[in-house]
Motif scaffolding. Structure first.
Motif, PDB file in Angstrom:
ATOM      1  N   VAL A  95     -63.522  -2.241-112.020  1.00  0.00           N
ATOM      2  CA  VAL A  95     -64.433  -3.433-110.979  1.00  0.00           C
ATOM      3  C   VAL A  95     -64.040  -2.379-110.425  1.00  0.00           C
ATOM      4  O   VAL A  95     -63.552  -1.871-109.820  1.00  0.00           O
ATOM      5  CB  VAL A  95     -64.575  -4.678-110.505  1.00  0.00           C
ATOM      6  CG1 VAL A  95     -64.733  -4.884-109.402  1.00  0.00           C
ATOM      7  CG2 VAL A  95     -64.511  -5.600-111.944  1.00  0.00           C
ATOM      8  N   LEU A  96     -65.293  -1.708-109.038  1.00  0.00           N
ATOM      9  CA  LEU A  96     -64.996  -0.736-107.646  1.00  0.00           C
ATOM     10  C   LEU A  96     -64.925  -1.785-106.710  1.00  0.00           C
ATOM     11  O   LEU A  96     -66.434  -2.703-106.566  1.00  0.00           O
ATOM     12  CB  LEU A  96     -65.182   0.253-107.307  1.00  0.00           C
ATOM     13  CG  LEU A  96     -65.540   0.911-106.562  1.00  0.00           C
ATOM     14  CD1 LEU A  96     -63.856   1.637-106.273  1.00  0.00           C
ATOM     15  CD2 LEU A  96     -66.654   2.276-106.413  1.00  0.00           C
ATOM     16  N   PHE A  97     -64.152  -2.954-106.514  1.00  0.00           N
ATOM     17  CA  PHE A  97     -64.153  -4.051-104.469  1.00  0.00           C
ATOM     18  C   PHE A  97     -64.802  -2.940-103.979  1.00  0.00           C
ATOM     19  O   PHE A  97     -63.506  -1.642-103.268  1.00  0.00           O
ATOM     20  CB  PHE A  97     -62.960  -4.085-104.851  1.00  0.00           C
ATOM     21  CG  PHE A  97     -62.541  -5.432-105.796  1.00  0.00           C
ATOM     22  CD1 PHE A  97     -63.634  -6.483-105.697  1.00  0.00           C
ATOM     23  CD2 PHE A  97     -62.091  -4.952-106.913  1.00  0.00           C
ATOM     24  CE1 PHE A  97     -63.283  -7.666-106.982  1.00  0.00           C
ATOM     25  CE2 PHE A  97     -61.704  -5.606-107.534  1.00  0.00           C
ATOM     26  CZ  PHE A  97     -62.558  -7.640-107.749  1.00  0.00           C
ATOM     27  N   VAL A  98     -65.364  -2.782-103.376  1.00  0.00           N
ATOM     28  CA  VAL A  98     -66.539  -2.515-101.598  1.00  0.00           C
ATOM     29  C   VAL A  98     -65.631  -3.436-100.345  1.00  0.00           C
ATOM     30  O   VAL A  98     -66.303  -4.554-100.080  1.00  0.00           O
ATOM     31  CB  VAL A  98     -67.322  -2.492-101.827  1.00  0.00           C
ATOM     32  CG1 VAL A  98     -68.554  -1.863-100.837  1.00  0.00           C
ATOM     33  CG2 VAL A  98     -67.929  -1.718-102.561  1.00  0.00           C
ATOM     34  N   GLY A  99     -64.337  -2.938 -99.805  1.00  0.00           N
ATOM     35  CA  GLY A  99     -64.394  -3.591 -98.923  1.00  0.00           C
ATOM     36  C   GLY A  99     -65.860  -3.510 -97.206  1.00  0.00           C
ATOM     37  O   GLY A  99     -65.951  -1.946 -97.637  1.00  0.00           O
ATOM     38  N   ALA A 147     -57.504 -11.285-113.270  1.00  0.00           N
ATOM     39  CA  ALA A 147     -58.401 -10.536-113.339  1.00  0.00           C
ATOM     40  C   ALA A 147     -57.013  -9.070-113.174  1.00  0.00           C
ATOM     41  O   ALA A 147     -56.859  -8.196-114.395  1.00  0.00           O
ATOM     42  CB  ALA A 147     -58.412  -9.986-112.542  1.00  0.00           C
ATOM     43  N   THR A 148     -55.463  -9.620-113.159  1.00  0.00           N
ATOM     44  CA  THR A 148     -54.366  -9.114-113.508  1.00  0.00           C
ATOM     45  C   THR A 148     -53.683  -9.272-114.379  1.00  0.00           C
ATOM     46  O   THR A 148     -52.083  -9.181-114.656  1.00  0.00           O
ATOM     47  CB  THR A 148     -53.547  -9.174-112.082  1.00  0.00           C
ATOM     48  OG1 THR A 148     -53.053 -10.177-111.858  1.00  0.00           O
ATOM     49  CG2 THR A 148     -54.086  -8.529-111.042  1.00  0.00           C
ATOM     50  N   ASN A 149     -54.115 -10.504-115.723  1.00  0.00           N
ATOM     51  CA  ASN A 149     -53.522 -10.549-116.390  1.00  0.00           C
ATOM     52  C   ASN A 149     -52.237 -11.489-116.056  1.00  0.00           C
ATOM     53  O   ASN A 149     -51.037 -11.883-116.634  1.00  0.00           O
ATOM     54  CB  ASN A 149     -53.024  -9.472-117.728  1.00  0.00           C
ATOM     55  CG  ASN A 149     -53.732  -8.847-117.956  1.00  0.00           C
ATOM     56  OD1 ASN A 149     -55.240  -9.709-118.603  1.00  0.00           O
ATOM     57  ND2 ASN A 149     -53.293  -7.065-117.861  1.00  0.00           N
ATOM     58  N   GLU A 160     -65.422 -13.507-115.424  1.00  0.00           N
ATOM     59  CA  GLU A 160     -66.471 -13.158-116.804  1.00  0.00           C
ATOM     60  C   GLU A 160     -66.991 -12.577-117.466  1.00  0.00           C
ATOM     61  O   GLU A 160     -67.018 -12.326-118.065  1.00  0.00           O
ATOM     62  CB  GLU A 160     -67.210 -14.581-116.590  1.00  0.00           C
ATOM     63  CG  GLU A 160     -66.315 -15.588-116.638  1.00  0.00           C
ATOM     64  CD  GLU A 160     -66.857 -16.433-116.817  1.00  0.00           C
ATOM     65  OE1 GLU A 160     -68.870 -17.262-116.739  1.00  0.00           O
ATOM     66  OE2 GLU A 160     -66.916 -18.573-115.952  1.00  0.00           O
ATOM     67  N   MET A 161     -67.567 -11.586-115.650  1.00  0.00           N
ATOM     68  CA  MET A 161     -68.409 -10.671-116.079  1.00  0.00           C
ATOM     69  C   MET A 161     -67.322  -9.557-116.810  1.00  0.00           C
ATOM     70  O   MET A 161     -68.304  -8.674-117.494  1.00  0.00           O
ATOM     71  CB  MET A 161     -68.856 -10.007-114.733  1.00  0.00           C
ATOM     72  CG  MET A 161     -70.535 -11.068-114.618  1.00  0.00           C
ATOM     73  SD  MET A 161     -71.083 -10.027-113.146  1.00  0.00           S
ATOM     74  CE  MET A 161     -71.043  -8.523-113.489  1.00  0.00           C
ATOM     75  N   MET A 162     -66.201  -9.408-116.470  1.00  0.00           N
ATOM     76  CA  MET A 162     -65.780  -7.821-116.873  1.00  0.00           C
ATOM     77  C   MET A 162     -65.359  -8.359-118.502  1.00  0.00           C
ATOM     78  O   MET A 162     -65.007  -7.252-118.598  1.00  0.00           O
ATOM     79  CB  MET A 162     -64.113  -8.144-116.206  1.00  0.00           C
ATOM     80  CG  MET A 162     -64.460  -7.743-114.395  1.00  0.00           C
ATOM     81  SD  MET A 162     -63.183  -8.389-113.194  1.00  0.00           S
ATOM     82  CE  MET A 162     -61.392  -6.697-114.073  1.00  0.00           C
TER      83      MET A 162
END
Length: 174
Positions: A1-5, A35-37, A170-172
Motif C-alpha cells: 500500500v502506498l499512502f498519500v498524504g 496492518a502491522t501484525n 481486507e483489500m491488502m
C-alpha cells in the motif's frame, strides 16, 4: 500500500517524519486494523514501514503549511503527475489517499484526461492506475480513500477512521 498524504504539518516538518503530531490517528489506526501484525509503531518508524510491512507514505505537496487549507487547488493538482509516475514505478497494489482534498486533486487530473467516472466518498474507488513492468506484465493499482487522520477533523472520529482502515486491510489481504 502506498499512502498519500496532503502535505507535512508543522510537527512533521520539524521531525522529518510523516503524521508526527501526537494526536494524529494514522499510526494507531494502522496498528489497530492489523496492518502491522499488531506491532506498535509510531511516526519514528515511518522509514521502516516499507521493508517491514510493505507500506509506503508520500505527500502530494512537500511544502509545510499550518493547515492543508493553506494550499491552493492548483498546487495540489500540480503534485498529481509526479504521484502517478511514482505509482507506475513502484507498482503498489493499493494507492490510499488520506483525506478527500488529495483525492479530489487526483480525480480532477484523471478526469481532465478524458476519463469520466463518479467517485464514492470514501473506501474503494472505481479508478485503477494501469502499469507494466520490464517483463511485459501488465497490472494495476487500486485506489482507496480514507478520511484525514488528523484529530482536527472533528466530523470523523478515530472509530470512524478505523472502519476504513479495516476495509483497507481486507483489500491488502486479498
Amino acid at each position: 500500500v502506498l499512502f498519500v498524504g496532503i502535505n507535512p504539518g508543522k510537527r512533521s516538518a520539524e521531525t522529518g517524519h510523516h503524521f508526527a503530531h501526537h494526536s494524529n490517528h494514522f499510526y494507531p489506526c494502522l496498528v489497530e486494523c492489523g496492518a502491522t501484525n499488531n506491532e506498535i509503531i509510531t511516526y519514528k518508524d515511518d522509514q521502516t514501514l516499507i521493508t517491514r510491512f510493505r507500506i509506503g507514505i508520500i505527500n502530494v505537496v512537500n511544502r509545510y503549511t499550518r493547515s492543508s487549507a493553506d494550499l491552493s487547488t492548483i498546487e495540489l493538482r500540480d503534485g498529481i503527475p509526479s504521484l502517478l509516475q511514482k505509482v507506475k514505478f513502484y507498482k503498489p497494489k493499493i494507492l490510499c489517499f488520506i483525506g478527500k482534498c488529495a483525492f479530489d486533486a487526483f480525480e480532477y487530473t484523471i478526469q481532465s484526461n478524458g476519463i469520466k467516472k463518479k467517485s464514492k466518498n470514501f473506501g474503494l474507488q472505481s479508478y485503477q492506475i494501469f502499469w507494466n513492468d520490464n517483463e511485459k506484465k501488465n497490472g494495476y493499482t487500486k485506489v482507496f480513500v480514507i478520511p484525514s487522520t488528523s484529530a482536527r477533523v472533528k466530523h470523523y472520529q478515530k472509530s470512524d477512521k478505523l472502519k476504513y482502515f479495516k476495509g483497507l486491510k481486507e483489500m491488502m489481504d486479498q
